[in-house]
Design a protein around this motif. Structure first.
Motif, PDB file in Angstrom:
ATOM      1  N   TRP D  48       0.620  -1.204   0.059  1.00 38.76           N
ATOM      2  CA  TRP D  48      -0.019   0.067  -0.050  1.00 38.76           C
ATOM      3  C   TRP D  48       0.988   1.107  -0.100  1.00 38.76           C
ATOM      4  O   TRP D  48       1.826   1.223   0.519  1.00 38.76           O
ATOM      5  N   GLY D  49       0.499   2.270  -0.436  1.00 39.16           N
ATOM      6  CA  GLY D  49       1.116   3.666  -0.436  1.00 39.16           C
ATOM      7  C   GLY D  49       1.839   3.846  -1.594  1.00 39.16           C
ATOM      8  O   GLY D  49       2.924   4.871  -1.548  1.00 39.16           O
ATOM      9  N   ASP D  50       2.234   3.124  -2.577  1.00 40.01           N
ATOM     10  CA  ASP D  50       3.317   3.610  -3.613  1.00 40.01           C
ATOM     11  C   ASP D  50       2.754   4.663  -4.524  1.00 40.01           C
ATOM     12  O   ASP D  50       1.532   4.605  -4.608  1.00 40.01           O
ATOM     13  N   GLU D  51       3.422   5.579  -4.811  1.00 44.37           N
ATOM     14  CA  GLU D  51       2.898   6.915  -5.306  1.00 44.37           C
ATOM     15  C   GLU D  51       2.619   6.510  -6.868  1.00 44.37           C
ATOM     16  O   GLU D  51       1.642   7.331  -7.207  1.00 44.37           O
ATOM     17  N   ALA D  54      -0.728   5.119  -6.696  1.00 46.79           N
ATOM     18  CA  ALA D  54      -1.770   6.098  -6.375  1.00 46.79           C
ATOM     19  C   ALA D  54      -2.047   7.013  -7.300  1.00 46.79           C
ATOM     20  O   ALA D  54      -3.251   7.364  -7.493  1.00 46.79           O
ATOM     21  N   VAL D  57      -4.441   5.402  -9.732  1.00 48.19           N
ATOM     22  CA  VAL D  57      -5.897   5.061  -9.032  1.00 48.19           C
ATOM     23  C   VAL D  57      -6.479   6.438  -9.288  1.00 48.19           C
ATOM     24  O   VAL D  57      -7.498   6.496  -9.787  1.00 48.19           O
ATOM     25  N   ARG D  58      -5.891   7.487  -8.989  1.00 47.47           N
ATOM     26  CA  ARG D  58      -6.596   8.891  -9.313  1.00 47.47           C
ATOM     27  C   ARG D  58      -7.002   9.172 -10.599  1.00 47.47           C
ATOM     28  O   ARG D  58      -7.921   9.751 -11.054  1.00 47.47           O
ATOM     29  N   GLN D  61     -10.019   7.484 -11.238  1.00 41.24           N
ATOM     30  CA  GLN D  61     -11.087   7.994 -10.372  1.00 41.24           C
ATOM     31  C   GLN D  61     -11.673   9.407 -11.112  1.00 41.24           C
ATOM     32  O   GLN D  61     -13.027   9.833 -10.767  1.00 41.24           O
ATOM     33  N   GLN D  87      -6.503  -1.720  -4.915  1.00 35.13           N
ATOM     34  CA  GLN D  87      -6.086  -0.073  -4.214  1.00 35.13           C
ATOM     35  C   GLN D  87      -7.157   0.603  -4.086  1.00 35.13           C
ATOM     36  O   GLN D  87      -6.943   1.527  -3.807  1.00 35.13           O
ATOM     37  N   PHE D  88      -8.113   0.263  -4.800  1.00 33.96           N
ATOM     38  CA  PHE D  88      -9.324   1.364  -4.544  1.00 33.96           C
ATOM     39  C   PHE D  88     -10.287   0.875  -3.205  1.00 33.96           C
ATOM     40  O   PHE D  88     -10.244  -0.182  -2.658  1.00 33.96           O
TER      41      PHE D  88
END
Lengths: 165, 165, 165, 165
Positions: D48-51, D54, D57-58, D61, D87-88
């Motif tokens: 979790w938390g990989d830039e 992330a 994912v954005r 979204q 990851q969502f």
């Protein structure tokens, strides 16, 4: 009879692992011979041909009974577990392995996932999926009696099949 | 060992029935003892408490191995078959019955239905669903060799379980 | 916009029917135009060509939005509902109908059934299945607020689609 | 309207990616704005938390329409795709995103996987899953006309929804 627990939790040493161990022992009367905590295989899971991954696949294939344990992510098994299952050959990868689907969740709403979603993947790999999927609450599995109840109902079937296989 | 074929085709005496018989015989080496062609039970299926329906339910429950055969309607089993299955008790209605899901379709696109959709209903009724769902083409099942291939792979498992049950 | 509720409960005038009405009204702001309580169609459901059944099929096909409501039997929709759905043409039978899957159950364990099992049948019939399956507890649906919450989230989507269709 | 293709093939630059692009363009009339070839995110997917994860994912979204494309592994979507979907946030991670499930396979036997298995994961993440799952043959998708046929049927629904969302 060799028994193995495969755990698909992104966190190593999880309650999923603990529940898998308890279930394997309840079904066979003794501790699992092997535990494969998939996440510890690391980035080799993202490719083909990694030696540690291949060794883990062989451990599974040489087992008589394997508990495949996953937490519930997005109403189904984890990507981590599926990555590992993707390393097996379709149709034959779990041949003659009594394959038991186990899922843990925070609440009862996803109770159907073990039977409807995880079991078909194990069946596609050729596993002998004679036992129903078991879904446990991650907060109560250690003492709610469901593992014992399931084992009492299904251990005879598992034993009969590990002799055939 | 008593074996039964349950057929959920709205048309009596269907190819579904024929395929079910062939499968039961291939798995056990002799003809099925009973065939329940559900549609012949008529409007008693639409209510609770019909005597002929109840007698058919008992035949199933007293069998060691039952093939549940359905054509594919709307990508899944028929309403006729489900009407009959709705007459069994949840969790225990098929207890100790080796329950084999069989579906026939016109083409391969619905091949997953037997394993993903019909088998879970049998599992919910407590059946021992150790064999994978079998999907056959309704135009070729009698000679394409798939019944024999399936029986060769799974008859040993079925036999082991009918002794346990 | 014409809206209809289809109810697949073997008991006429069920809570399933009531919940279906409430959902249709919550989504559209006014009572459903038609309610088809499938069981009242009787034994015509077991064959092809019954006039009353055909008339009910047409009512559904001429609707913009239809709630398909079923109690949970054996962890899925009822045979009664599937009998009725078997009367529609595959691929086109629900074309341009916004088709909303609704299931009621006694407890939360089967909450996945509406989305995983009922919705795919409606999709196979060509329905526009834009809204997620809704699962309600049969003891609390009238006052637990879940129908309102679902309608608040999804009424806009339903409205946008009934204009397109 | 921003459109994105998410590709869950362990091999970068796959036919899955190509098919995803073709589908997005067919549905919207212009090339996808973003393509996320999940495997290129590498081992950050396993935690979790990989830039970079992330950021991807954005991108999803903030899109109006996203094609989620996967080859068929073990009769369902890949572990690689599921790793990314894990990851969502459950329930809201795909809110207001018109989410289109696309799967490619070598033969027709797994045609139900897109609708029965991939779509429910997208629905669990809160996506607007109004379009049916599309299954394509990996050997013929570029010229068999199925993408165009699907787009002709469903582009209007997709457009209506991307305006609502």
């Amino acid at each position: 009879m060799t028994t193995t627990v495969v755990v698909g939790n992104p966190k190593p040493g999880s309650r999923t692992l603990d529940a898998g161990r308890l279930l394997a022992e309840a079904l066979t009367g003794r501790p699992a011979d092997h535990v494969i905590d998939v996440i510890t295989l690391g980035s080799g899971l993202l490719a083909w041909g990694d030696e540690a991954v291949a060794a883990s696949v062989r451990v599974v294939q040489e087992s008589s009974l394997v508990v495949f344990a996953s937490p519930t992510f997005k109403a189904t098994y984890t990507g981590v577990l599926k990555l590992f299952l993707d390393q097996f050959a379709g149709g034959t990868g779990l041949r003659d392995v009594v394959s038991v689907p186990l899922m843990l969740g925070a609440g009862p709403a996803h109770a159907m996932a073990a039977d409807l979603l995880l079991k078909p993947v194990l069946a596609e790999l050729g596993g002998t999926c004679a036992l129903p999927g078991l879904f446990l609450l991650d907060s109560t599995y250690a003492e709610d009696g469901k593992i014992a109840e399931y084992a009492e109902r299904w251990a005879g079937v598992a034993t009969a099949l590990t002799k055939v296989s």
